[in-house]
Design a protein around this motif. Structure first.
Motif, PDB file in Angstrom:
ATOM      1  N   ILE A  61     -10.681 -31.722 -20.212  1.00 51.36           N
ATOM      2  CA  ILE A  61      -9.550 -32.370 -19.543  1.00 51.36           C
ATOM      3  C   ILE A  61      -9.495 -31.931 -18.082  1.00 51.36           C
ATOM      4  O   ILE A  61      -9.341 -32.753 -17.166  1.00 51.36           O
ATOM      5  CB  ILE A  61      -8.240 -32.016 -20.276  1.00 51.36           C
ATOM      6  CG1 ILE A  61      -8.268 -32.598 -21.694  1.00 51.36           C
ATOM      7  CG2 ILE A  61      -7.035 -32.483 -19.512  1.00 51.36           C
ATOM      8  CD1 ILE A  61      -7.109 -32.190 -22.555  1.00 51.36           C
ATOM      9  N   PHE A 143      -5.337 -37.265 -25.662  1.00 49.89           N
ATOM     10  CA  PHE A 143      -6.075 -36.684 -24.534  1.00 49.89           C
ATOM     11  C   PHE A 143      -6.112 -37.651 -23.353  1.00 49.89           C
ATOM     12  O   PHE A 143      -5.954 -37.245 -22.197  1.00 49.89           O
ATOM     13  CB  PHE A 143      -7.518 -36.340 -24.951  1.00 49.89           C
ATOM     14  CG  PHE A 143      -7.664 -35.041 -25.695  1.00 49.89           C
ATOM     15  CD1 PHE A 143      -8.913 -34.453 -25.843  1.00 49.89           C
ATOM     16  CD2 PHE A 143      -6.583 -34.406 -26.263  1.00 49.89           C
ATOM     17  CE1 PHE A 143      -9.075 -33.254 -26.536  1.00 49.89           C
ATOM     18  CE2 PHE A 143      -6.725 -33.219 -26.966  1.00 49.89           C
ATOM     19  CZ  PHE A 143      -7.982 -32.643 -27.103  1.00 49.89           C
ATOM     20  N   ILE A 205      -0.349 -32.608 -26.846  1.00 56.59           N
ATOM     21  CA  ILE A 205      -1.748 -32.993 -27.018  1.00 56.59           C
ATOM     22  C   ILE A 205      -2.439 -32.207 -28.124  1.00 56.59           C
ATOM     23  O   ILE A 205      -3.556 -32.527 -28.497  1.00 56.59           O
ATOM     24  CB  ILE A 205      -2.573 -32.834 -25.717  1.00 56.59           C
ATOM     25  CG1 ILE A 205      -2.592 -31.390 -25.233  1.00 56.59           C
ATOM     26  CG2 ILE A 205      -2.083 -33.778 -24.663  1.00 56.59           C
ATOM     27  CD1 ILE A 205      -3.625 -31.158 -24.145  1.00 56.59           C
TER      28      ILE A 205
END
Lengths: 266, 280
Positions: A61, A143, A205
């Motif tokens: 990420i 995500f 998340i």
């Protein structure tokens, strides 16, 4: 190097890292637990060690945020006047860029998670168990929404304050949000401030923290009967993204392009 | 050459990145100090922690885990963007034509190393002075909560880097740890500056090299004989078994060498470009 090549290289590197993690861990997973424990972020308790490991595992990420954090901002650097005098409607241009950025985010997570999922199923379950497909799609949605939100915020803050400050601020905020979950180590505090937990984007998340019953993974939400569903997280992150797009549209439209080039300062 | 380094140091110290990084690290160090001052109010001196142990760089302080996660992003702030700024503004051509390419790059690397060393040592020394002022010098407790003179604590402390120095003088041990941390940060800055000497278009990409390097070392640590997670090397008072000081020095050397090699590759590329332009 164009964006497609960057995404391809990122996907390959991060898939390889994920596959290596699975192979070298030597553990036997079934389909669902592979997705939750290896591909998703699963840290069952809110201690300092696990929360800092969570930040380490957010590598895919954060790398995407570093590379695409200048996707919209780059147009405000050198030659911005030349570029924007050819855009009739800056708001429409900004919305198109947001859609393109979202498409890249989805592609990135789709390819990297698919490759990791297929390789993981073949290696860890010997190709016999593909039961984690629904969880994989959930992970991909969470995500993508989270990464898109923070990449967009990075771009917006870079436009306002320059890329150095924006990056420091956004990564600092993400680390602080993770750090703030230390208080939930105490179940009494978790019960009292469960709304704060649900409103924390980083908590949203981690699929394993949702109260959707993932076997024997210990979850405070599950243990205390708190309702924290995947749908709530998806809608919450989508709402935050919508607000960020609205704010970004105003900022991108009003920002003065003639007088300064923040990339050359400092 | 010394004048060039002084000038470059002056330039780097006036940049926003240097100031922001210094403020952030100082704020963190002071926060830890004041936090412990707040929670230890009214305690008897036998219950107070040793002043040199109450540091943001102490591995037993919970916030240090998160500081270590933020560290790859702060370490590039002081010096990694300088060469990109000068290249974009065209100043590098003026300076290189007067100094020569080699002196330009070497003085930049040295100034970047020194500036980052200052940013990551000065706040912790300031914190030490503050702790020594706030807390009594006769306080001896440690954050491990073992008895101060227990044999278990002594065995635990010998796992620290310079464990014997810690047992003789805690203050000297802490100063050594901070200086080592500063040197490591300087090496990371040299590594970043070396990569920035190539034609990188956006400053934001400079956040990637150190972060990638430290992440990869973290990952491979799970599968090696000794731990390679950098968090346990840069923090003081860490007693993870089997960690190797040689690995710490090796990582610093690798970063320095890569930084210098990148700069020399750039010098050769630039020389080639100038010769083709001039038509030699």
């Amino acid at each position: 190097m164009n964006k497609k090549k960057i995404i391809l290289i990122l996907v390959v590197i991060i898939s390889v890292i994920n596959i290596l993690k699975c192979v070298l861990s030597g553990a036997a997973f079934d389909g669902t637990s592979y997705v939750i424990e290896v591909m998703g972020l699963n840290f069952p308790i809110f201690t300092v060690y696990y929360l800092s490991a969570l930040i380490t595992d957010m590598f895919p990420i954060l790398v995407f945020q570093i590379i695409f954090g200048i996707f919209i901002y780059r147009r405000y650097c050198t030659g911005s006047v030349y570029y924007f005098c050819r855009q009739n409607n800056r708001k429409l241009w900004f919305l198109k860029e947001v859609i393109k950025l979202f498409a890249y985010t989805l592609c990135y997570f789709f390819f990297y998670l698919s490759v990791s999922y297929i390789a993981g199923m073949l290696i860890c379950t010997k190709g016999t168990d593909f039961s984690g497909l629904r969880e994989m799609i959930n992970v991909m949605i969470l995500f993508s929404l989270y990464t898109m939100l923070f990449t967009l915020l990075l771009n917006i803050c870079s436009i306002v304050a320059g890329s150095q400050s924006a990056y420091l601020l956004m990564f600092g905020i993400q680390i602080l949000m993770t750090l703030s979950m230390l208080i939930f180590d105490n179940e009494n505090i978790f019960e009292k401030f469960v709304l704060l937990f649900k409103l924390n984007p980083v908590a949203n998340i981690v699929l394993a923290w949702h109260s959707t019953g993932y076997g024997d993974i210990t979850l405070p939400a599950e243990k205390l009967g708190v309702d924290f569903t995947f749908l709530f997280s998806a809608i919450y992150l989508a709402v935050l993204l919508f607000i960020a797009v609205a704010v970004g549209t105003v900022i991108a439209d009003k920002h003065d392009i003639a007088l300064d080039n923040k990339e050359e300062q400092g | 050459m010394l004048n060039l380094i002084k000038t470059d140091l002056n330039i780097i110290c006036r940049k926003k990145g240097f100031f922001v990084a210094l403020v952030l690290v100082t704020a963190y160090a002071l926060f830890v100090s004041l936090y412990y001052a707040y929670i230890q109010q009214g305690f008897d001196v036998s219950e107070l922690y040793h002043p040199a142990i109450l540091s943001g760089l102490n591995a037993d302080v919970e916030l240090s885990y998160f500081f270590c996660k933020y560290y790859p992003f702060i370490v590039v702030m002081p010096a990694a963007f300088v060469m990109i700024s000068e290249r974009k503004s065209g100043m590098n051509l003026f300076i290189q034509s007067r100094q020569g390419l080699i002196k330009y790059y070497i003085s930049k690397l040295v100034a970047g190393f020194l500036a980052t060393l200052v940013v990551f040592t000065f706040p912790f020394f300031l914190e030490l002075i503050l702790n020594v002022t706030i807390f009594p010098l006769s306080a001896t407790k440690s954050l491990t909560n073992w008895e101060t003179f227990s044999p278990t604590y002594f065995d635990y402390a010998t796992e620290y880097f310079f464990g014997n120095l810690f047992l003789k003088n805690v203050y000297l041990y802490f100063i050594c740890s901070v200086v080592l941390f500063g040197v490591f940060s300087g090496c990371a800055a040299v590594f970043c500056m070396g990569i920035s000497s190539f034609n990188i278009k956006f400053k934001a990409f400079m956040f990637l090299p150190v972060y990638l390097l430290l992440y990869v070392t973290d990952i491979i640590g799970g599968y090696t004989v000794f731990p390679t997670n950098i968090d346990i090397y840069i923090t003081a008072y860490d007693s993870t078994p089997n960690k190797k000081f040689e690995y710490y020095i090796f990582l610093m050397a690798v970063m320095m060498i890569i930084g210098v090699i990148c700069v020399f590759i750039n010098i050769r590329l630039c020389n080639g470009k100038y010769r083709r332009t001039v038509g030699e």
